[in-house]
Design an enzyme around this catalytic site. Structure first.
Site, PDB file in Angstrom:
ATOM      1  CE  LYS A 125      31.593  -0.484  32.883  1.00 59.01           C
ATOM      2  NZ  LYS A 125      30.786  -0.025  31.909  1.00 59.01           N
ATOM      3  N   GLY A 178      40.587   3.310  29.002  1.00 61.61           N
ATOM      4  CA  GLY A 178      39.596   4.406  29.212  1.00 61.61           C
ATOM      5  C   GLY A 178      40.474   5.507  29.636  1.00 61.61           C
ATOM      6  CB  SER A 179      38.968   8.638  31.117  1.00 70.68           C
ATOM      7  OG  SER A 179      38.485   8.239  32.261  1.00 70.68           O
ATOM      8  N   GLY A 237      41.115   5.240  34.942  1.00 73.02           N
ATOM      9  CA  GLY A 237      42.293   4.402  35.377  1.00 73.02           C
ATOM     10  C   GLY A 237      42.809   4.665  36.644  1.00 73.02           C
ATOM     11  CD  GLU A 258      47.473   0.076  27.105  1.00 74.38           C
ATOM     12  OE1 GLU A 258      47.272   1.007  26.651  1.00 74.38           O
ATOM     13  OE2 GLU A 258      47.769  -1.095  27.062  1.00 74.38           O
ATOM     14  CB  CYS A 304      43.628   6.530  23.262  1.00 72.88           C
ATOM     15  SG  CYS A 304      44.136   5.024  22.162  1.00 72.88           S
ATOM     16  CD  GLU A 356      42.200  11.325  25.491  1.00 75.47           C
ATOM     17  OE1 GLU A 356      41.812  11.266  26.708  1.00 75.47           O
ATOM     18  OE2 GLU A 356      42.410  10.582  24.676  1.00 75.47           O
TER      19      GLU A 356
HETATM   20  P1  NAP Z   1      35.984   6.115  30.555  1.00 75.03           P
HETATM   21  O1  NAP Z   1      34.868   7.058  30.762  1.00 75.03           O
HETATM   22  O2  NAP Z   1      37.104   6.202  31.269  1.00 75.03           O
HETATM   23  O3  NAP Z   1      35.075   4.836  30.550  1.00 75.03           O
HETATM   24  C1  NAP Z   1      36.101   3.462  30.233  1.00 75.03           C
HETATM   25  C2  NAP Z   1      35.111   2.244  30.859  1.00 75.03           C
HETATM   26  O4  NAP Z   1      35.340   2.554  32.227  1.00 75.03           O
HETATM   27  C3  NAP Z   1      33.645   2.229  30.706  1.00 75.03           C
HETATM   28  O5  NAP Z   1      33.279   1.332  30.414  1.00 75.03           O
HETATM   29  C4  NAP Z   1      33.220   2.954  31.876  1.00 75.03           C
HETATM   30  O6  NAP Z   1      31.799   2.821  32.171  1.00 75.03           O
HETATM   31  C5  NAP Z   1      34.138   2.657  32.915  1.00 75.03           C
HETATM   32  N1  NAP Z   1      33.832   3.501  33.999  1.00 75.03           N
HETATM   33  C6  NAP Z   1      33.429   4.844  34.303  1.00 75.03           C
HETATM   34  N2  NAP Z   1      33.533   5.245  35.400  1.00 75.03           N
HETATM   35  C7  NAP Z   1      34.397   4.300  36.155  1.00 75.03           C
HETATM   36  C8  NAP Z   1      34.100   4.205  37.632  1.00 75.03           C
HETATM   37  N3  NAP Z   1      34.193   5.268  38.406  1.00 75.03           N
HETATM   38  N4  NAP Z   1      34.663   2.872  38.002  1.00 75.03           N
HETATM   39  C9  NAP Z   1      34.879   1.944  37.226  1.00 75.03           C
HETATM   40  N5  NAP Z   1      34.688   2.094  36.055  1.00 75.03           N
HETATM   41  C10 NAP Z   1      34.205   3.059  35.392  1.00 75.03           C
HETATM   42  O7  NAP Z   1      36.495   6.379  29.053  1.00 75.03           O
HETATM   43  P2  NAP Z   1      35.476   6.658  27.718  1.00 75.03           P
HETATM   44  O8  NAP Z   1      34.914   7.933  27.643  1.00 75.03           O
HETATM   45  O9  NAP Z   1      34.745   5.497  27.758  1.00 75.03           O
HETATM   46  O10 NAP Z   1      36.910   6.402  26.676  1.00 75.03           O
HETATM   47  C11 NAP Z   1      37.493   7.386  26.323  1.00 75.03           C
HETATM   48  C12 NAP Z   1      38.730   7.408  26.867  1.00 75.03           C
HETATM   49  O11 NAP Z   1      39.607   5.945  26.617  1.00 75.03           O
HETATM   50  C13 NAP Z   1      39.815   8.381  26.331  1.00 75.03           C
HETATM   51  O12 NAP Z   1      40.658   9.066  27.463  1.00 75.03           O
HETATM   52  C14 NAP Z   1      40.756   7.407  25.471  1.00 75.03           C
HETATM   53  O13 NAP Z   1      41.913   8.149  25.393  1.00 75.03           O
HETATM   54  C15 NAP Z   1      40.930   6.053  26.207  1.00 75.03           C
HETATM   55  N6  NAP Z   1      41.322   5.131  25.395  1.00 75.03           N
HETATM   56  C16 NAP Z   1      42.524   4.754  25.469  1.00 75.03           C
HETATM   57  C17 NAP Z   1      43.136   3.633  24.777  1.00 75.03           C
HETATM   58  C18 NAP Z   1      44.402   3.200  24.828  1.00 75.03           C
HETATM   59  O14 NAP Z   1      44.740   2.300  24.106  1.00 75.03           O
HETATM   60  N7  NAP Z   1      45.389   3.636  25.391  1.00 75.03           N
HETATM   61  C19 NAP Z   1      42.234   3.412  23.856  1.00 75.03           C
HETATM   62  C20 NAP Z   1      40.898   3.477  23.460  1.00 75.03           C
HETATM   63  C21 NAP Z   1      40.520   4.787  24.507  1.00 75.03           C
HETATM   64  P3  NAP Z   1      30.679   3.672  31.506  1.00 75.03           P
HETATM   65  O15 NAP Z   1      30.741   3.602  29.919  1.00 75.03           O
HETATM   66  O16 NAP Z   1      29.224   3.155  32.090  1.00 75.03           O
HETATM   67  O17 NAP Z   1      30.951   5.094  31.987  1.00 75.03           O
END
Ligand code: NAP
Ligand code: MG
Length: 494
Positions: free
Chosen positions: A186, A239-240, A244, A262, A296, A398
C-alpha cells in the site's frame, strides 16, 4: 538533457490496481485526485481501494505463496529475477523519477540521481545476495543432525510513506521478496503512480503473477484493513509514530502478526568546538533541508558548543541561502515543493509555534515561499531558528519540513543530554577531531545510526533504523531479510 516539462505533458499514469499480475478495477468507489504540489494541478485520478480490495489482494498473495510459484524457486532463480528488475528500473529511471517529482514535489534531478539510483542498487543488492546465505547445522552430537533453516513467513503487507516513495518501497520489497514471500503493497495516498509503475516492472522482470500486488488507498481504510487482516503474516511499515503504534495495536487485536515499524526522528547533530566547523555546519544544514526536510533522519536539531555557535551559524545560514526552493522540474532546483498544501500548513504551524515559544527566525519565514511561475505550489524556504531550548515544541516534535533548530550547549555531557532528550532515537551525528570524544558520544547517544564527521552516509550493507519512539525495524542489509523469515529447527536422530 531531458526537457522535463515536455516529458511531463506526455507522461503515462496507470489508472488501475495491480493484482495477480494484471490491471484490475478497484471495488472501492472513491475516486481520488492526485495533486502535483509543484503547481497545485491535478495530475490524475485513481480509484481508492477498500476492505474488499484488501481481501482480494491478500487472497491472491496467499494463493501465490501456497502453490510455491515463487517461494519454491531456488534462491539463485529469485535473485536473477530481482537483478533483471533492477536493470528495468535503471532503463526506466527517468520516467519513474519524473513521476515521483510530480507526485510529491522533490527536484527531479534528485529523484533521478539519488532516489532511483538507490532503488536500483537496493533491488540489485538483494538479487545478488539471494543465494549467498547459508543455513546452519550446529554440531549437536555424533548421533544427530541439527538443522536451522530460514523459511519465508508467507504474506507480507508493506505500508509506506511518500517522502522517498520508491526507496522506502524497495527497502521493503527487496528483502521480503528475495526471502520468498508474497507481498501486498500500500503506497501513500500521494504517491500511487510511482509504486504501480515499479511493481509493473517487477512483473516484466519475471516475478510470477500474484507475488506482488498493489492496492492504492487511504491509510485508515486499506492500511488498517491490512493491519487487522488475519491472513497477513507480517506488516513492514515506514511512517509516523502514531500510525506505527496503530499497527502494533492492529496486530494485538487480530492474529499477533509481526510488525516492523520504521518511524520518525528528531536527529541531533552535535558540533564540538574542535570540529571542522564549516563542514559540520553546512552538512547539518544541508541534512535538515535536503528533500525539503521531508526526511525521517533529517538533522533537525543542531546542538552546538557555545564557543563556536556564531561561526557555525554563519556557515549554516550560507547553506540555507543556497537552497532556495524552485520548480522541481527545473534541472537546477536545490529544493522543490512540500508534498501538499496541508503539509505546508503543518510545517508553517511548527515555525509559528516556535516563534510564539521564544525562538528567533534568522533565515526563512513564517509564511510560504512563492515560486514565480507557480503561485499554486506548496513551497517553503529553508528556515533556521535560534534561541531554541530543550523542551520547546520545535525541539521535541518532528517537523518534516526544511526547518533547523539551533540549540546552544556548554559541554559534551550537556550535548548528549539534549540529543537524548526527545522521544525519538533514529539517527545522530557528532562532529569532532577528538577520537575519544567521537567514541564517547557515539556510545552515549541513543540512536540506531550515528554518523561521525559525516551525515547520511552508508550503503546497502548496513542497516537503517532507530530505537525508542523511532521504532525497531531495520531496513537494508542482510539483517532485513531475517525480518521476513521464520527460523525452523529440524532435529534428526540418526
Ligand atoms: P504516515 O501518515 O504515518 O503514513 C505512512 C503510511 O501509513 C501511508 O501509506 C499512510 O496512508 C498509512 N496510514 C496512515 N494512517 C493509517 C492508519 N490509521 N492505519 C494504517 N495505515 C495508515 O506517514 P507519512 O506522513 O506518509 O510519512 C512521514 C513519516 O514517515 C514521518 O514521521 C517520517 O519520519 C517517517 N519516515 C520514517 C522513515 C524511517 O526509515 N524510519 C523513513 C521515511 C519516513 P495515507 O497516505 O493514505 O495516509
Ligand atoms: Mg499521511
Amino acid at each position: 538533457m531531458t526537457n522535463w516539462i515536455e516529458s511531463a505533458d506526455s507522461l503515462v499514469l496507470p489508472a488501475k490496481h495491480l493484482i495477480d499480475g494484471g490491471w484490475v478495477d478497484a471495488f472501492g468507489e472513491e475516486i481520488f485526485s492526485v495533486v502535483a504540489p509543484r503547481d497545485g494541478s491535478v495530475l490524475g485520478q485513481i480509484a481508492l481501494g477498500n476492505e474488499r480490495d484488501v481481501d482480494r489482494a491478500v487472497a491472491t498473495a496467499r494463493a501465490a505463496f501456497e502453490d510455491r510459484r515463487w517461494s519454491g524457486l531456488r534462491p539463485a532463480q529469485r535473485g536473477a529475477v530481482l537483478r533483471r528488475w533492477a536493470e528495468l528500473i535503471q532503463e526506466n529511471a527517468a520516467d519513474l523519477a519524473l513521476t515521483i517529482s510530480l507526485e510529491m514535489g522533490k527536484p527531479v534531478r534528485e529523484a533521478l540521481g539519488v532516489e532511483l539510483r538507490a532503488v536500483a542498487n537496493c533491488i540489485r543488492w538483494y538479487g545478488e545476495i539471494a543465494d549467498k546465505r547459508p543455513d546452519e547445522s550446529p554440531a549437536a552430537g555424533d548421533d544427530v543432525v541439527a538443522l536451522i533453516t530460514r523459511e519465508p513467513a508467507g504474506v507480507v503487507a508493506a505500508v509506506v510513506p511518500w517522502n522517498f516513495p520508491l526507496t522506502m518501497t524497495a527497502w521493503k520489497l527487496g528483502p521480503s521478496l528475495v526471502a520468498g514471500n508474497s507481498v501486498v503493497l500500500k503506497p501513500a495516498e500521494q504517491t500511487p503512480y510511482s509504486a504501480l509503475k515499479l511493481a509493473e516492472l517487477a512483473l516484466q522482470a519475471g516475478l510470477p503473477d500474484g507475488v506482488l500486488n498493489v492496492v492504492p488507498g487511504r491509510g485508515h481504510i486499506v492500511g488498517k484493513a491490512l493491519g487487522l487482516h488475519h491472513d497477513v503474516d507480517i506488516v513492514t511499515f515506514t511512517g509516523s509514530p502514531e500510525v506505527g503504534r496503530a499497527f502494533l495495536r492492529y496486530s494485538g487485536e487480530s492474529n499477533g502478526k509481526r510488525v516492523w515499524p520504521e518511524l520518525g526522528g528528531k536527529s541531533a547533530s552535535i558540533i564540538l568546538p574542535d570540529a571542522d566547523l564549516e563542514k559540520a555546519a553546512r552538512m547539518t544544514a544541508w541534512g535538515s533541508f535536503y528533500n525539503q526536510g521531508e526526511m525521517c533522519s533529517a538533522s533537525s536539531r543542531m546542538v552546538v558548543h557555545r564557543d563556536v555557535v556564531d561561526e557555525v551559524l554563519e556557515h549554516a545560514r550560507a547553506q540555507a541561502r543556497e537552497m532556495a526552493p524552485a520548480d522541481p522540474l527545473d534541472q537546477d532546483a536545490p529544493l522543490g515543493s512540500l508534498v501538499s498544501e496541508a503539509h505546508l500548513e503543518r510545517v508553517l504551524g511548527h515555525v509559528r509555534n516556535a516563534v510564539a515559544d521564544g525562538a528567533e527566525i534568522v533565515e526563512g519565514s513564517t509564511e510560504r515561499a512563492v515560486v514565480d511561475a507557480h503561485p499554486g505550489g506548496s513551497y517553503i524556504a529553508p528556515t533556521i531558528l535560534t534561541g531554541v531550548t530543550p523542551g520547546m515544541r520545535i525541539e521535541q516534535q518532528e517537523v518534516f519540513g526544511p526547518v533547523l533548530s539551533v540549540i546552544t550547549v556548554d559541554s559534551e555531557e550537556e550535548a548528549i543530554r539534549v540529543a537524548n532528550g526527545t522521544e525519538y532515537g533514529l539517527a545522530a551525528s557528532v562532529w569532532t577531531r577528538d577520537l575519544g570524544a567521537a567514541h564517547r558520544v557515539s556510545r552515549a547517544v541513543k540512536a540506531g545510526i550515528v554518523w561521525v564527521n559525516c551525515f547520511e552516509e552508508g550503503d546497502m550493507s548496513v542497516p537503517f533504523g532507530g530505537v525508542k519512539g523511532s521504532g525497531f525495524g531495520r531496513d537494508k542489509s542482510a539483517h532485513a531479510i531475517d525480518k521476513f523469515t521464520d527460523l525452523k529447527t529440524t532435529w534428526i536422530e540418526l
